[in-house]
Design a protein around this motif. Structure first.
Motif, mmCIF file in Angstrom:
data_model
loop_
_atom_site.group_PDB
_atom_site.id
_atom_site.type_symbol
_atom_site.label_atom_id
_atom_site.label_comp_id
_atom_site.label_asym_id
_atom_site.label_seq_id
_atom_site.Cartn_x
_atom_site.Cartn_y
_atom_site.Cartn_z
ATOM 1 N N HIS A 193 0.851 -1.186 0.000
ATOM 2 C CA HIS A 193 0.000 0.000 0.000
ATOM 3 C C HIS A 193 0.893 1.244 0.000
ATOM 4 O O HIS A 193 1.966 1.237 0.608
ATOM 5 C CB HIS A 193 -0.907 0.005 1.239
ATOM 6 N N PRO A 194 0.450 2.326 -0.683
ATOM 7 C CA PRO A 194 1.266 3.554 -0.680
ATOM 8 C C PRO A 194 1.583 4.079 0.714
ATOM 9 O O PRO A 194 2.623 4.710 0.919
ATOM 10 C CB PRO A 194 0.392 4.544 -1.457
ATOM 11 N N GLY A 195 0.698 3.817 1.689
ATOM 12 C CA GLY A 195 0.966 4.271 3.050
ATOM 13 C C GLY A 195 2.179 3.597 3.661
ATOM 14 O O GLY A 195 2.898 4.196 4.469
ATOM 15 N N VAL A 196 2.422 2.341 3.292
ATOM 16 C CA VAL A 196 3.617 1.634 3.764
ATOM 17 C C VAL A 196 4.858 2.266 3.134
ATOM 18 O O VAL A 196 5.887 2.460 3.801
ATOM 19 C CB VAL A 196 3.543 0.134 3.430
ATOM 20 N N ALA A 197 4.747 2.614 1.864
ATOM 21 C CA ALA A 197 5.866 3.278 1.180
ATOM 22 C C ALA A 197 6.194 4.613 1.839
ATOM 23 O O ALA A 197 7.365 4.988 1.973
ATOM 24 C CB ALA A 197 5.516 3.491 -0.293
ATOM 25 N N GLN A 198 5.164 5.313 2.275
ATOM 26 C CA GLN A 198 5.366 6.600 2.944
ATOM 27 C C GLN A 198 6.189 6.427 4.216
ATOM 28 O O GLN A 198 7.091 7.223 4.509
ATOM 29 C CB GLN A 198 3.988 7.183 3.269
ATOM 30 N N ALA A 199 5.897 5.365 4.993
ATOM 31 C CA ALA A 199 6.654 5.096 6.219
ATOM 32 C C ALA A 199 8.099 4.712 5.882
ATOM 33 O O ALA A 199 9.038 5.129 6.579
ATOM 34 C CB ALA A 199 5.977 3.983 7.014
ATOM 35 N N ALA A 217 19.167 4.037 1.386
ATOM 36 C CA ALA A 217 18.874 3.548 0.040
ATOM 37 C C ALA A 217 17.978 2.322 0.077
ATOM 38 O O ALA A 217 17.089 2.160 -0.775
ATOM 39 C CB ALA A 217 20.179 3.241 -0.694
ATOM 40 N N ALA A 218 18.185 1.447 1.074
ATOM 41 C CA ALA A 218 17.354 0.243 1.188
ATOM 42 C C ALA A 218 15.900 0.622 1.468
ATOM 43 O O ALA A 218 14.973 0.050 0.868
ATOM 44 C CB ALA A 218 17.898 -0.655 2.297
ATOM 45 N N HIS A 219 15.671 1.576 2.372
ATOM 46 C CA HIS A 219 14.299 2.019 2.666
ATOM 47 C C HIS A 219 13.649 2.642 1.436
ATOM 48 O O HIS A 219 12.493 2.344 1.106
ATOM 49 C CB HIS A 219 14.307 3.027 3.818
ATOM 50 N N GLU A 225 9.564 0.058 -4.816
ATOM 51 C CA GLU A 225 8.921 -1.197 -5.227
ATOM 52 C C GLU A 225 7.441 -1.215 -4.855
ATOM 53 O O GLU A 225 6.590 -1.635 -5.646
ATOM 54 C CB GLU A 225 9.631 -2.383 -4.569
ATOM 55 N N LEU A 226 7.117 -0.751 -3.644
ATOM 56 C CA LEU A 226 5.724 -0.739 -3.187
ATOM 57 C C LEU A 226 4.872 0.190 -4.047
ATOM 58 O O LEU A 226 3.730 -0.148 -4.395
ATOM 59 C CB LEU A 226 5.659 -0.308 -1.722
ATOM 60 N N LEU A 227 5.404 1.347 -4.387
ATOM 61 C CA LEU A 227 4.642 2.291 -5.199
ATOM 62 C C LEU A 227 4.474 1.770 -6.627
ATOM 63 O O LEU A 227 3.416 1.969 -7.239
ATOM 64 C CB LEU A 227 5.328 3.652 -5.201
ATOM 65 N N GLU A 228 5.483 1.123 -7.142
ATOM 66 C CA GLU A 228 5.357 0.537 -8.483
ATOM 67 C C GLU A 228 4.277 -0.545 -8.495
ATOM 68 O O GLU A 228 3.496 -0.656 -9.451
ATOM 69 C CB GLU A 228 6.695 -0.035 -8.936
ATOM 70 N N GLN A 229 4.210 -1.340 -7.426
ATOM 71 C CA GLN A 229 3.195 -2.394 -7.333
ATOM 72 C C GLN A 229 1.795 -1.817 -7.170
ATOM 73 O O GLN A 229 0.837 -2.301 -7.774
ATOM 74 C CB GLN A 229 3.501 -3.312 -6.143
ATOM 75 N N SER A 230 1.655 -0.802 -6.337
ATOM 76 C CA SER A 230 0.324 -0.304 -5.987
ATOM 77 C C SER A 230 -0.194 0.773 -6.934
ATOM 78 O O SER A 230 -1.410 0.870 -7.152
ATOM 79 C CB SER A 230 0.325 0.242 -4.550
ATOM 80 N N HIS A 235 3.440 6.392 -12.299
ATOM 81 C CA HIS A 235 2.753 7.346 -11.430
ATOM 82 C C HIS A 235 3.723 8.425 -10.943
ATOM 83 O O HIS A 235 4.892 8.145 -10.681
ATOM 84 C CB HIS A 235 2.151 6.619 -10.225
ATOM 85 N N PRO A 236 3.249 9.675 -10.807
ATOM 86 C CA PRO A 236 4.135 10.745 -10.310
ATOM 87 C C PRO A 236 4.753 10.462 -8.948
ATOM 88 O O PRO A 236 5.861 10.930 -8.663
ATOM 89 C CB PRO A 236 3.191 11.958 -10.248
ATOM 90 N N ARG A 237 4.084 9.701 -8.077
ATOM 91 C CA ARG A 237 4.681 9.363 -6.785
ATOM 92 C C ARG A 237 5.922 8.500 -6.976
ATOM 93 O O ARG A 237 6.891 8.611 -6.213
ATOM 94 C CB ARG A 237 3.669 8.643 -5.897
ATOM 95 N N VAL A 238 5.887 7.627 -7.984
ATOM 96 C CA VAL A 238 7.069 6.825 -8.304
ATOM 97 C C VAL A 238 8.219 7.759 -8.695
ATOM 98 O O VAL A 238 9.361 7.573 -8.264
ATOM 99 C CB VAL A 238 6.753 5.824 -9.439
#
Length: 325
Positions: A193-199, A217-219, A225-230, A235-238
């Motif tokens: 979920h994008p919210g997980v990516a935000q964290a 870099a790992a985070h 990866e999460l944003l690409e999946q969701s 997407h501009p967030r990517v």
């Protein structure tokens, strides 16, 4: 609005334009103000600062004519959108003042927390970290008081606080809060979920400020990866995360990897938001500075010249990075 955070921004804009056209024929100024505010927000998110500004001028005219019993709330939302637009245009002082007034007008309503989070983000990006922490801690208390500790609605507050604490050197507090936000987002929103990516992004910024560039870099890589999946690869967030990764890779001395990330981010923003958007200007500036440091002066001048032309066209000064939710 439901479509907007997903893979394609265009259907949201088309729906909002149609709503404005329909409501303009009716005697219901309150609904028309709400629709125009939503359209202005969409235009800003799509990088069309000029159209957003024009739409807000129409909202100001409607508010000046009177809209009935909800006028205080609507003025609060209008000022919030003005604040966001002024921030995009680099007018920090006007933006922060408008956020403060907006929060006051929306006190006690559903919008108070939203505005406080954005206000806190802007204060953090402007380097006013103590003020940012105070505003964000107030927003956190509001959410937890109304909805309870651990409610998913607190996630934007928590992640912004993580970066604020990190910027103030409060690394232990920031890391503890970031881990909590990550666990909460996974438990309440699911793994992809994008919210997980935000964290993940917030923890990545904290590690960068601590000088732990590999962990950062790992985070950020996991966030990407999460944003690409969701949200999809375009997407501009990517693109925003790629831009952060590019800056991080440059800090690590990995200039080829930084260039690749910048060029991919640039392509996404040009395709999705248009070649004349402020988001494109930001990526051009990052890539141009990278090429200047590498000694690729002709391309650097061309990239930075394009960025300057965009900013002059939309009257937007360079702004400091601000996390988006």
């Amino acid at each position: 609005l439901a479509v907007q955070p997903r893979r394609d921004l265009q259907p949201a804009g088309e729906a909002l334009r149609r709503a404005v056209e329909m409501l303009a024929t009716l005697e219901h100024p309150e609904l028309l103000v709400r629709a125009r505010l939503a359209l202005a927000a969409w235009q800003r998110a799509a990088g069309d600062v000029s159209s957003s500004s024009s739409e807000l001028s129409r909202v100001a005219e409607l508010l000046g004519s009177g809209v009935g019993g909800e006028e205080r709330e609507l003025r609060g939302w209008y000022l919030r959108e003005r604040a966001a637009l002024w921030w995009e245009r680099g007018e920090e002082a006007r933006s922060l003042s408008a956020y403060a007034e907006s929060a006051e007008l929306l006190t006690g309503g559903d919008g108070e927390v939203v505005v406080r989070v954005e206000w806190g983000e802007a204060l953090r990006a402007a380097g006013r970290l103590s003020a940012a922490a105070e505003v964000l801690e107030g927003a956190r208390a509001l959410v937890e008081g109304r909805l309870g500790v651990g409610h998913p609605s607190s996630l934007p507050v928590l992640t912004t606080l993580v970066e604020t604490y990190a910027g103030s050197g409060r690394y232990a507090e920031g890391e503890s809060l970031g881990r909590r936000a990550l666990e909460l987002s996974r438990a309440s929103l699911g793994e992809a979920h994008p919210g997980v990516a935000q964290a993940e992004e917030a923890l990545g910024e904290l590690e960068r400020l601590r000088g732990r560039l590999e962990e950062s870099a790992a985070h950020h890589g996991r966030a990407l990866e999460l944003l690409e999946q969701s949200l999809g690869f375009e997407h501009p967030r990517v693109a925003e995360v790629l831009e952060r990764l590019a800056g991080l890779e440059a800090e690590r001395g990995r200039e080829a990897e930084a260039e690749t990330a910048y060029r991919r981010a640039l392509g996404i923003q040009e395709r999705r938001l248009g070649e004349g958007s402020v988001a494109v200007a930001r990526v051009l500036e990052g890539l141009g500075e990278l090429q200047r440091r590498r000694g690729v002066h002709a391309e650097a001048a061309q990239l930075l010249g394009r960025a300057l032309a965009i900013r002059e066209r939309v009257h937007a000064k360079p702004t400091r990075a601000r996390q988006r939710h």
